[in-house]
Design a protein around this motif. Sequence first.
Motif, PDB file in Angstrom:
ATOM      1  N   HIS A  78       0.857  -1.071   0.182  1.00  0.00           N
ATOM      2  CA  HIS A  78      -0.089   0.050   0.193  1.00  0.00           C
ATOM      3  C   HIS A  78       0.857   1.258  -0.184  1.00  0.00           C
ATOM      4  CE1 HIS A  78      -2.120  -3.174   1.978  1.00  0.00           C
ATOM      5  NE2 HIS A  78      -3.189  -2.671   1.449  1.00  0.00           N
ATOM      6  N   TYR A  79       0.233   2.346  -0.516  1.00  0.00           N
ATOM      7  CA  TYR A  79       1.268   3.631  -0.505  1.00  0.00           C
ATOM      8  C   TYR A  79       1.476   3.969   1.066  1.00  0.00           C
ATOM      9  CZ  TYR A  79       1.672   8.560  -0.303  1.00  0.00           C
ATOM     10  OH  TYR A  79       2.412   9.749  -0.185  1.00  0.00           O
ATOM     11  N   TYR A  80       0.466   3.700   1.861  1.00  0.00           N
ATOM     12  CA  TYR A  80       0.853   4.131   3.301  1.00  0.00           C
ATOM     13  C   TYR A  80       2.149   3.473   3.849  1.00  0.00           C
ATOM     14  CZ  TYR A  80      -2.202   0.221   4.687  1.00  0.00           C
ATOM     15  OH  TYR A  80      -2.529  -1.016   5.167  1.00  0.00           O
ATOM     16  N   GLU A  81       2.490   2.042   3.289  1.00  0.00           N
ATOM     17  CA  GLU A  81       3.519   1.442   4.132  1.00  0.00           C
ATOM     18  C   GLU A  81       4.824   2.321   3.959  1.00  0.00           C
ATOM     19  OE1 GLU A  81       3.462  -2.598   3.313  1.00  0.00           O
ATOM     20  OE2 GLU A  81       1.419  -2.376   2.142  1.00  0.00           O
ATOM     21  N   GLY A  83       4.958   5.408   1.489  1.00  0.00           N
ATOM     22  CA  GLY A  83       4.843   6.536   0.589  1.00  0.00           C
ATOM     23  C   GLY A  83       5.037   6.420  -0.633  1.00  0.00           C
ATOM     24  N   SER A 131      -6.775  11.000  -3.021  1.00  0.00           N
ATOM     25  CA  SER A 131      -5.368  11.227  -2.367  1.00  0.00           C
ATOM     26  C   SER A 131      -4.462  12.147  -3.247  1.00  0.00           C
ATOM     27  CB  SER A 131      -4.399   9.904  -2.597  1.00  0.00           C
ATOM     28  OG  SER A 131      -4.148   9.625  -3.810  1.00  0.00           O
ATOM     29  N   SER A 180      -5.590   8.036   1.316  1.00  0.00           N
ATOM     30  CA  SER A 180      -4.310   7.190   1.596  1.00  0.00           C
ATOM     31  C   SER A 180      -4.047   6.365   2.745  1.00  0.00           C
ATOM     32  CB  SER A 180      -3.191   8.362   1.664  1.00  0.00           C
ATOM     33  OG  SER A 180      -3.202   9.036   2.901  1.00  0.00           O
ATOM     34  N   GLY A 181      -4.920   6.472   4.024  1.00  0.00           N
ATOM     35  CA  GLY A 181      -4.342   6.053   4.981  1.00  0.00           C
ATOM     36  C   GLY A 181      -3.234   6.314   5.703  1.00  0.00           C
ATOM     37  N   PRO A 182      -2.667   5.651   6.556  1.00  0.00           N
ATOM     38  CA  PRO A 182      -3.077   4.478   7.420  1.00  0.00           C
ATOM     39  C   PRO A 182      -4.115   4.855   8.459  1.00  0.00           C
ATOM     40  CG  PRO A 182      -0.984   4.907   8.090  1.00  0.00           C
ATOM     41  CD  PRO A 182      -0.858   5.833   7.126  1.00  0.00           C
ATOM     42  N   SER A 183      -4.251   6.047   8.755  1.00  0.00           N
ATOM     43  CA  SER A 183      -5.370   6.436   9.680  1.00  0.00           C
ATOM     44  C   SER A 183      -6.641   6.437   8.937  1.00  0.00           C
ATOM     45  CB  SER A 183      -5.190   7.844  10.055  1.00  0.00           C
ATOM     46  OG  SER A 183      -5.193   8.897   9.107  1.00  0.00           O
ATOM     47  N   MET A 203      -8.227   2.236   1.269  1.00  0.00           N
ATOM     48  CA  MET A 203      -6.582   2.490   1.170  1.00  0.00           C
ATOM     49  C   MET A 203      -5.847   2.107   0.315  1.00  0.00           C
ATOM     50  SD  MET A 203      -6.027   2.666   5.423  1.00  0.00           S
ATOM     51  CE  MET A 203      -7.331   3.104   6.381  1.00  0.00           C
TER      52      MET A 203
END
Length: 265
Positions: A78-81, A83, A131, A180-183, A203
């Motif tokens: 994921h993007y959020y891992e 960036g 995003s 985007s997450g991760p929140s 996400m």
Amino acid sequence: MTDDILATIRDRAGDAPVRLGLILGSGLGHVADAVDGVSIDYADLPGFPHAGVSGHSPKLTIGTLEGQRIAVLGGRAHYYEAGDPKAMRLPLEVLKALGAEGVIATNAAGSLDPEMPTGSAMLLTDHINFSGLNPLIGEPDDSRFVPMTDAYDPDWRRGLVAAADATGTPLSQGVYAWYSGPSFETPAEIRAIRMLGADAVGMSTVPEVILARFMGLRVSAISAITNMAAGMSDEKIGHAHTKEMAPLGAAKLEAILRNFLANMQ
Ligand code: HPA
């Protein structure tokens, strides 16, 4: 690097081409168990993402499901891992090199539609890239200007709806917004994207869809609805809840997918 990976895959799983690729989202990993074939850990495929999110199974499975040879990515990056919106580029390139004409992406998502409760499956008709990120930023030539009209392949969509009808499986349809997450989202953000026309939020998936279209792959995507989005119900939102609820949608998804594959020309 792709050549080494392909050599490893062909060595272990044989070199017959695959028909399509399947990307499994959070809590949906067990769909790979239904495939009669060979699994290869991402760790044995240099450059593959770690797919280090719990609820994912970082393995590439190649084998037969309902008479079709397919390749299943048991986990995604994921993007959020880290960036990186291009995180899934290499796995998608590998699917294409294995002969896939397209990919079916699955994900866990929150519902923005009171008529689409937890446990539903939703076929994506379109998406909103909330995003603002794009995996094609930095591509050097005009191939980066990828049209996104009908990004979600109309023929495959018809086929998946027909499969849902044939199996008596309820299947909603709607627009997925990538956040985007991760929140998780705030209730105000959910109200905002509802007004913008989104039916579900998650996400993942959108960067993969953009990359896949860039590569000329056909795309379909299905969300397993694991919760009502923030502020829409008293349901407790969180990753543990996502993993707990994903199998409800996954059962629907598997029924649809099996019928779709069995009837693929
Ligand atoms: N928001 C974002 N991603 C999600 C959700 C959600 O409500 N549920 C499962 N994945």
